[in-house]
Scaffold this active site. Structure first.
Site, PDB file in Angstrom:
ATOM      1  N   SER A  40     -53.328 -69.722 -24.047  1.00 35.97           N
ATOM      2  CA  SER A  40     -53.244 -70.167 -22.661  1.00 35.97           C
ATOM      3  C   SER A  40     -53.546 -68.999 -21.740  1.00 35.97           C
ATOM      4  O   SER A  40     -53.187 -67.854 -22.019  1.00 35.97           O
ATOM      5  CB  SER A  40     -51.879 -70.791 -22.379  1.00 35.97           C
ATOM      6  OG  SER A  40     -50.861 -69.833 -22.467  1.00 35.97           O
ATOM      7  N   GLY A  46     -46.233 -72.862 -20.033  1.00 34.74           N
ATOM      8  CA  GLY A  46     -46.673 -72.752 -21.423  1.00 34.74           C
ATOM      9  C   GLY A  46     -45.979 -73.791 -22.304  1.00 34.74           C
ATOM     10  O   GLY A  46     -46.607 -74.417 -23.170  1.00 34.74           O
ATOM     11  N   ASP A  47     -44.684 -73.974 -22.074  1.00 34.78           N
ATOM     12  CA  ASP A  47     -43.920 -74.961 -22.843  1.00 34.78           C
ATOM     13  C   ASP A  47     -44.434 -76.367 -22.523  1.00 34.78           C
ATOM     14  O   ASP A  47     -44.489 -77.239 -23.396  1.00 34.78           O
ATOM     15  CB  ASP A  47     -42.428 -74.880 -22.499  1.00 34.78           C
ATOM     16  CG  ASP A  47     -41.906 -73.454 -22.581  1.00 34.78           C
ATOM     17  OD1 ASP A  47     -42.458 -72.671 -23.381  1.00 34.78           O
ATOM     18  OD2 ASP A  47     -40.958 -73.129 -21.845  1.00 34.78           O
ATOM     19  N   GLY A  89     -53.036 -68.943 -18.164  1.00 32.33           N
ATOM     20  CA  GLY A  89     -52.462 -69.148 -16.839  1.00 32.33           C
ATOM     21  C   GLY A  89     -53.336 -70.067 -15.988  1.00 32.33           C
ATOM     22  O   GLY A  89     -53.769 -71.130 -16.446  1.00 32.33           O
ATOM     23  N   GLY A 139     -56.498 -71.813 -17.320  1.00 33.35           N
ATOM     24  CA  GLY A 139     -56.476 -72.876 -18.310  1.00 33.35           C
ATOM     25  C   GLY A 139     -56.203 -72.379 -19.711  1.00 33.35           C
ATOM     26  O   GLY A 139     -55.265 -71.617 -19.929  1.00 33.35           O
TER      27      GLY A 139
HETATM   28  N1  LIG Z   1     -51.679 -71.051 -11.514  1.00 32.26           N
HETATM   29  C1  LIG Z   1     -51.920 -72.111 -12.282  1.00 32.26           C
HETATM   30  N2  LIG Z   1     -52.699 -73.118 -11.828  1.00 32.26           N
HETATM   31  C2  LIG Z   1     -52.976 -74.193 -12.591  1.00 32.26           C
HETATM   32  N3  LIG Z   1     -52.492 -74.342 -13.847  1.00 32.26           N
HETATM   33  C3  LIG Z   1     -51.720 -73.378 -14.354  1.00 32.26           C
HETATM   34  C4  LIG Z   1     -51.371 -72.213 -13.608  1.00 32.26           C
HETATM   35  N4  LIG Z   1     -50.571 -71.427 -14.374  1.00 32.26           N
HETATM   36  C5  LIG Z   1     -50.439 -72.079 -15.549  1.00 32.26           C
HETATM   37  N5  LIG Z   1     -51.124 -73.240 -15.556  1.00 32.26           N
HETATM   38  C6  LIG Z   1     -51.254 -74.202 -16.662  1.00 32.26           C
HETATM   39  O1  LIG Z   1     -50.217 -74.003 -17.606  1.00 32.26           O
HETATM   40  C7  LIG Z   1     -50.755 -73.577 -18.866  1.00 32.26           C
HETATM   41  C8  LIG Z   1     -49.869 -72.535 -19.523  1.00 32.26           C
HETATM   42  O2  LIG Z   1     -49.694 -71.463 -18.635  1.00 32.26           O
HETATM   43  P1  LIG Z   1     -49.506 -69.941 -19.088  1.00 32.26           P
HETATM   44  O3  LIG Z   1     -50.713 -69.441 -19.758  1.00 32.26           O
HETATM   45  O4  LIG Z   1     -49.048 -69.222 -17.861  1.00 32.26           O
HETATM   46  O5  LIG Z   1     -48.341 -70.075 -20.172  1.00 32.26           O
HETATM   47  P2  LIG Z   1     -47.191 -69.053 -20.619  1.00 32.26           P
HETATM   48  O6  LIG Z   1     -47.541 -67.679 -20.168  1.00 32.26           O
HETATM   49  O7  LIG Z   1     -46.953 -69.271 -22.049  1.00 32.26           O
HETATM   50  O8  LIG Z   1     -45.951 -69.617 -19.764  1.00 32.26           O
HETATM   51  P3  LIG Z   1     -44.365 -69.698 -20.124  1.00 32.26           P
HETATM   52  O9  LIG Z   1     -44.127 -68.984 -21.407  1.00 32.26           O
HETATM   53  O10 LIG Z   1     -43.691 -69.060 -18.940  1.00 32.26           O
HETATM   54  O11 LIG Z   1     -44.031 -71.155 -20.183  1.00 32.26           O
HETATM   55  C9  LIG Z   1     -52.160 -73.060 -18.544  1.00 32.26           C
HETATM   56  O12 LIG Z   1     -52.981 -73.197 -19.676  1.00 32.26           O
HETATM   57  C10 LIG Z   1     -52.555 -73.973 -17.399  1.00 32.26           C
HETATM   58  O13 LIG Z   1     -52.977 -75.216 -17.907  1.00 32.26           O
HETATM   59 MG   LIG Z   2     -45.171 -68.865 -23.101  1.00 32.20          MG
END
Ligand SMILES: Nc1ncnc2c1ncn2[C@@H]1O[C@H](COP(=O)(O)OP(=O)(O)OP(=O)(O)O)[C@@H](O)[C@H]1O
Ligand SMILES: [Mg+2]
Length: 307
Positions: free
Chosen positions: A218, A249-250, A220, A223
């Protein structure tokens, strides 16, 4: 049913203050308290979308009781293993200037070998009739770093792992069905730098080579990319008004598993996951997405097949 394992759940309490004065008395304007932990979030999202879910893991003390109440109120099934110790309380302090919250995360209660054995038995028993077994997050004291690896081993091909560091590295060796690190976790795991979408795709392929059947990284607001045996895919979320990406992410995992259990193809599962992640980014604090917004965003996610 989708099983979701949380070995170190938490009660997340957010304190809202005007500004932080260390060494002084800070007046709290407002508090929010919620159940937290990756596995619990994954289950809540999948349940919100309509999947049958069951939370397993370790809970104890008044904080543990609070988590049971939250899940009951939301109609999310659970069958946690009771422990002697007390489930941890994580505190975050949010100030009016909108700067990143200051967080205090407890390690979690000490788990005895007997308690660990008992939660493993509970997972093995339930896994036999489950479609997927999702696990992730930190491990409390007393739980060995190979905990997710051994669950992945005993749930053969049904395991979804979202963890960091050593516990993720070990779990990869047991051929999990799906892993979903974010960019930074994938960089640490593989010892590479991910500077572009191409780099991320290459890293996802490497995670497959290391043992995962499907690897999603992922990215952020950009996508996610996904490597599968049927090809590589890239997904971009729509632009949304971001409030807090905690739990995004979850939510991606919850959305992906919901769609997969419905029998959708991998690219559509990724679409559901990315839409759920984006929807959660619009909610405050640790709150998770609601289905109407996920459905609205679904059509705006751009999924491309790369190979
Ligand atoms: N700023 C954003 N705008 C649109 N979609 C987002 C944004 N941030 C996250 N997402 C969506 O959420 C998904 C997962 O986000 P991210 O990569 O931040 O996960 P993570 O770092 O594992 O988060 P966490 O562990 O805090 O739950 C991304 O693939 C995207 O689809
Ligand atoms: Mg995560």
């Amino acid at each position: 049913v989708i099983l979701s394992v949380t070995l170190n759940p938490s009660v997340d309490r957010a304190l809202f203050i005007e500004r932080l004065a260390p060494g002084d008395t800070n007046r709290v304007l407002r508090t929010e308290t919620d159940a937290g932990g990756k596995g619990i979030n994954v289950a809540r999202v999948a349940a919100e979308l309509g999947a049958e879910t069951l939370c397993l893991g370790l809970l104890g003390g008044p904080t543990g009781r609070f988590i049971r109440h939250v899940l009951d109120a939301e109609g999310v099934g659970h069958d946690f293993t009771r422990i002697e110790g007390e489930t941890r309380l994580n505190i975050s302090v949010e100030t009016a200037d909108g700067s990143a919250p200051t967080t205090f995360n407890e390690l979690g209660p000490s788990i005895s070998p007997k308690e660990y054995q008992s939660v493993q038995n509970s997972i093995t028993e339930r896994a036999a009739s489950a479609r997927f077994v999702s696990m992730g997050g930190s491990l409390p004291p007393g739980i060995p770093a190979d905990a997710f690896a051994s669950i992945a081993k005993m749930t053969a091909g049904k395991a979804i792992v979202d963890a960091d560091g050593e516990s993720m590295r070990l779990a990869l060796g047991e051929r999990p069905f799906l892993v979903k690190p974010n960019r930074h976790e994938a960089e640490r795991l593989l010892g590479t730098t991910i500077a572009s979408r191409d780099d991320a795709m290459g890293a996802a392929e490497q995670l497959r080579a290391r043992g995962a059947i499907i690897a999603i990284i992922s990215l952020g607001g950009e996508g996610a990319v996904m490597a599968t045996s049927e090809g590589n895919f890239s997904a971009r979320p729509p632009r949304v008004d971001v409030v807090s990406t905690i739990g995004s992410g979850d939510s991606l995992i919850g959305g992906f598993l919901y769609a997969l259990e419905r029998g959708m193809q991998p690219d559509d599962c990724l679409r559901w996951g990315v839409a759920a992640g984006a929807a959660t980014a619009t909610t405050s604090g640790a709150e998770i997405c609601r289905k109407p917004l996920v459905e609205e965003l679904l059509g705006q996610v751009v999924v491309e097949r790369l190979r």
